[in-house]
Design a protein around this motif. Structure first.
Motif, PDB file in Angstrom:
ATOM      1  N   TYR A 154       0.865  -1.105   0.067  1.00 18.32           N
ATOM      2  CA  TYR A 154       0.001   0.075  -0.001  1.00 18.32           C
ATOM      3  C   TYR A 154       1.024   1.247  -0.040  1.00 18.32           C
ATOM      4  O   TYR A 154       2.132   1.275   0.273  1.00 18.32           O
ATOM      5  CB  TYR A 154      -0.806  -0.179   1.177  1.00 18.32           C
ATOM      6  N   PHE A 155       0.178   2.462   0.041  1.00 20.44           N
ATOM      7  CA  PHE A 155       0.903   3.543  -0.239  1.00 20.44           C
ATOM      8  C   PHE A 155       0.774   4.405   1.275  1.00 20.44           C
ATOM      9  O   PHE A 155      -0.337   4.470   1.723  1.00 20.44           O
ATOM     10  CB  PHE A 155       0.442   4.544  -1.295  1.00 20.44           C
ATOM     11  N   ILE A 156       2.084   4.603   1.565  1.00 22.69           N
ATOM     12  CA  ILE A 156       2.100   5.716   2.844  1.00 22.69           C
ATOM     13  C   ILE A 156       2.064   6.797   2.496  1.00 22.69           C
ATOM     14  O   ILE A 156       1.194   7.772   3.120  1.00 22.69           O
ATOM     15  CB  ILE A 156       3.634   5.274   3.527  1.00 22.69           C
ATOM     16  N   LEU A 157       2.713   7.334   1.061  1.00 28.02           N
ATOM     17  CA  LEU A 157       2.504   8.611   0.910  1.00 28.02           C
ATOM     18  C   LEU A 157       1.865   8.361  -0.673  1.00 28.02           C
ATOM     19  O   LEU A 157       2.487   7.836  -1.464  1.00 28.02           O
ATOM     20  CB  LEU A 157       3.836   9.350   0.784  1.00 28.02           C
ATOM     21  N   ASN A 158       0.844   9.078  -0.835  1.00 23.75           N
ATOM     22  CA  ASN A 158       0.201   8.953  -2.177  1.00 23.75           C
ATOM     23  C   ASN A 158      -0.203  10.312  -2.841  1.00 23.75           C
ATOM     24  O   ASN A 158      -0.542   9.963  -4.048  1.00 23.75           O
ATOM     25  CB  ASN A 158      -1.262   8.175  -2.008  1.00 23.75           C
ATOM     26  N   GLU A 159      -0.090  11.289  -2.225  1.00 20.10           N
ATOM     27  CA  GLU A 159      -0.505  12.579  -3.227  1.00 20.10           C
ATOM     28  C   GLU A 159      -1.630  12.139  -3.749  1.00 20.10           C
ATOM     29  O   GLU A 159      -1.662  12.854  -4.998  1.00 20.10           O
ATOM     30  CB  GLU A 159       0.794  13.148  -4.070  1.00 20.10           C
ATOM     31  N   SER A 160      -2.569  11.780  -3.329  1.00 21.54           N
ATOM     32  CA  SER A 160      -3.824  11.346  -4.135  1.00 21.54           C
ATOM     33  C   SER A 160      -4.532  12.624  -4.694  1.00 21.54           C
ATOM     34  O   SER A 160      -5.100  12.437  -5.851  1.00 21.54           O
ATOM     35  CB  SER A 160      -4.897  10.708  -3.348  1.00 21.54           C
ATOM     36  N   ALA A 161      -4.553  13.806  -4.412  1.00 25.95           N
ATOM     37  CA  ALA A 161      -5.031  14.852  -4.796  1.00 25.95           C
ATOM     38  C   ALA A 161      -4.475  15.613  -5.925  1.00 25.95           C
ATOM     39  O   ALA A 161      -4.893  16.310  -6.669  1.00 25.95           O
ATOM     40  CB  ALA A 161      -5.556  15.903  -3.382  1.00 25.95           C
ATOM     41  N   THR A 169      -4.081   4.047 -10.327  1.00 25.98           N
ATOM     42  CA  THR A 169      -5.063   4.279  -9.153  1.00 25.98           C
ATOM     43  C   THR A 169      -5.175   5.921  -9.052  1.00 25.98           C
ATOM     44  O   THR A 169      -6.339   6.361  -8.890  1.00 25.98           O
ATOM     45  CB  THR A 169      -4.446   3.579  -7.873  1.00 25.98           C
ATOM     46  N   TYR A 170      -4.046   6.601  -9.109  1.00 20.18           N
ATOM     47  CA  TYR A 170      -4.196   8.200  -8.743  1.00 20.18           C
ATOM     48  C   TYR A 170      -4.117   9.075  -9.862  1.00 20.18           C
ATOM     49  O   TYR A 170      -3.941  10.065  -9.576  1.00 20.18           O
ATOM     50  CB  TYR A 170      -3.113   8.366  -7.641  1.00 20.18           C
ATOM     51  N   CYS A 171      -3.626   8.528 -10.866  1.00 24.52           N
ATOM     52  CA  CYS A 171      -3.332   9.513 -12.008  1.00 24.52           C
ATOM     53  C   CYS A 171      -3.815   8.849 -13.491  1.00 24.52           C
ATOM     54  O   CYS A 171      -3.024   9.219 -14.384  1.00 24.52           O
ATOM     55  CB  CYS A 171      -1.961   9.557 -12.134  1.00 24.52           C
TER      56      CYS A 171
HETATM   57  C1  LIG Z   1      -3.393   8.447   0.670  1.00 24.53           C
HETATM   58  O1  LIG Z   1      -2.764   8.296   2.068  1.00 24.53           O
HETATM   59  C2  LIG Z   1      -3.341   8.693   3.175  1.00 24.53           C
HETATM   60  C3  LIG Z   1      -2.208   8.484   4.242  1.00 24.53           C
HETATM   61  O2  LIG Z   1      -1.710   7.345   4.260  1.00 24.53           O
HETATM   62  C4  LIG Z   1      -4.762   7.804   3.784  1.00 24.53           C
HETATM   63  O3  LIG Z   1      -5.213   8.483   4.802  1.00 24.53           O
HETATM   64  C5  LIG Z   1      -5.572   8.216   2.299  1.00 24.53           C
HETATM   65  O4  LIG Z   1      -6.720   7.317   2.749  1.00 24.53           O
HETATM   66  C6  LIG Z   1      -5.115   7.641   1.009  1.00 24.53           C
HETATM   67  N1  LIG Z   1      -5.862   8.213  -0.077  1.00 24.53           N
HETATM   68  C7  LIG Z   1      -6.436   7.358  -0.999  1.00 24.53           C
HETATM   69  C8  LIG Z   1      -7.342   7.963  -1.839  1.00 24.53           C
HETATM   70  O5  LIG Z   1      -6.117   6.250  -0.913  1.00 24.53           O
END
Ligand SMILES: *[C@@H]1O[C@H](CO)[C@@H](O)[C@H](O)[C@H]1NC(C)=O
Ligand SMILES: *[C@@H]1O[C@H](CO)[C@@H](O)[C@H](O)[C@H]1NC(C)=O
Ligand SMILES: *[C@@H]1O[C@H](CO)[C@@H](O)[C@H](O)[C@H]1NC(C)=O
Ligand SMILES: *[C@@H]1O[C@H](CO)[C@@H](O)[C@H](O)[C@H]1NC(C)=O
Length: 330
Positions: free
Chosen positions: A64-71, A168-170
């Motif tokens: 999983y992603f610890i840092l994802n910069e999802s926005a 997933t994010y881009c």
């Molecule tokens: C992105 O990472 C943050 C911090 O780990 C988490 O809280 C959040 O749910 C994640 N966002 C997505 C869309 O996965």
């Protein structure tokens, strides 16, 4: 022609690639040689006497992603994303890329964004390094991090997590470039090429066509037969820099569930491309993507290429400064 390419790849595979990312931080070559020599004893023995080779890659697995910069992608809507795998501790390389070729945000009217992909720092000093990573992330918002141990032999996992992040994010971006930290990239020429490129099933770069699995335990790219029984790799885009359309990450990840992972990440992506039956696209000119070349080259030269491998961060800065000088490059 084919022979020349084969020879270049042979020379390349056997001699070069002191990749700034890994050899710098882990002196991996030596470590790997030692491990290879003792590959049987270094293997982990399970209760049922199966020996887990150190060359096995722990994938598929639910990282999983610890840092994802999802926005960022949804709000900034990039056309092209530059994805750079980098060792957690290698802030120096990140800073150089941020201030040189990674710092172009609009190119030929297209939005370009830069992201770095990290795994977990090694156990030594992990907490402090992780704190520094969070700090750097708050400052730049360009770090992506996943929960696998960052190491040379996990580079395939890192590439797969780049693909996972993109899908997933881009996923609305049009293209991505995966580039190592020791590269110089001319983003303008890259965008120029992409504007005329196919929009789907597209991957280009230096396409290696005669890659073979090394059976020499002392080689940096040693692959035991039990990990990879084949002799030849299918065509693959050499890992230093390759570009692809954003329909591919999802497809490649699906393929990766069915193709046994090997730690040579670019050859592995080639295996997944073969599984999908998708051919690589040759770049419009073979002078666009380059391996090592004599340094320095003229400013005119760097104004015409897309990528080249360099030997130091200083060289990257030097070329950037030179290219940014006013006046015609040629
Ligand atoms: C992105 O990472 C943050 C911090 O780990 C988490 O809280 C959040 O749910 C994640 N966002 C997505 C869309 O996965
Ligand atoms: C024994 O090894 C096989 C792989 O050959 C593995 O699938 C299985 O889970 C192992 N069993 C145990 C009890 O560890
Ligand atoms: C990137 O370029 C802008 C000017 O376009 C500059 O203000 C900024 O400091 C640069 N970023 C870095 C990290 O050097
Ligand atoms: C690769 O990452 C996995 C997950 O963190 C870890 O268990 C494994 O030891 C790593 N392999 C190497 C060779 O670093």
């Amino acid at each position: 022609m084919v022979f020349v390419l084969a020879f270049i790849i042979f020379v390349y595979i056997n001699s070069s690639r002191p990749s700034g990312t890994w050899t710098d931080s882990l002196s991996w070559g030596r470590k790997h040689t030692k491990m290879a020599t003792h590959s049987t004893t270094a293997g982990r023995r399970l209760s049922n006497q199966t020996i887990i080779s150190p060359y096995l890659v722990a994938y598929p697995h639910d990282y999983y992603f610890i840092l994802n910069e999802s926005a960022r992608c949804p709000s900034e809507r990039p056309y092209l994303v530059l994805m750079v795998p980098v060792a957690p501790k290698d802030r120096a390389s990140r800073d150089v890329i941020r201030s040189t070729w990674g710092n172009e945000t609009t190119v030929l009217g297209k939005t370009v964004r830069l992201f770095f992909m990290l795994g977990l720092p090694g156990i030594n000093g992990r907490e402090q390094t992780q704190e520094e990573i969070f700090e750097e992330s708050r400052e730049h918002h360009d770090l992506l991090q996943s929960d696998f141990l960052d190491s040379y032999q996990n580079l395939t996992i890192k590439t797969l997590m780049i693909l996972k992040w993109l899908s997933t994010y881009c996923s609305d971006a049009s293209y991505a470039l995966k580039a190592d930290t020791d590269m110089f990239v001319n983003v303008r020429n890259l965008v120029k090429m992409l504007l005329k490129a196919p929009k789907k099933n597209y991957m280009t770069g230096i396409v290696a066509k005669h890659g073979t699995a090394s059976r020499n335990p002392k080689s940096k790219w040693y692959l035991p037969v039990d990990v990879f029984p084949g002799n030849r790799f299918p065509p693959y885009a050499m890992g230093q820099a390759y570009a692809f359309s954003l329909d591919l990450p999802g497809k490649l990840l699906e393929a990766a569930k069915h193709v046994k992972a090997i730690y040579i990440e670019d050859a592995y992506v080639g295996l997944c491309m073969k599984h999908l039956g998708i051919r690589h696209t040759e770049p419009p000119s073979h002078s666009l993507f380059n391996l090592y070349l004599r340094y320095p080259q003229s400013r005119c030269f760097y104004s015409k290429i897309i990528s080249v491998i360099l030997r130091s961060r200083e060289q990257i800065q030097e070329i950037w400064k030179n290219l940014k000088k006013p006046g015609p490059a040629c």
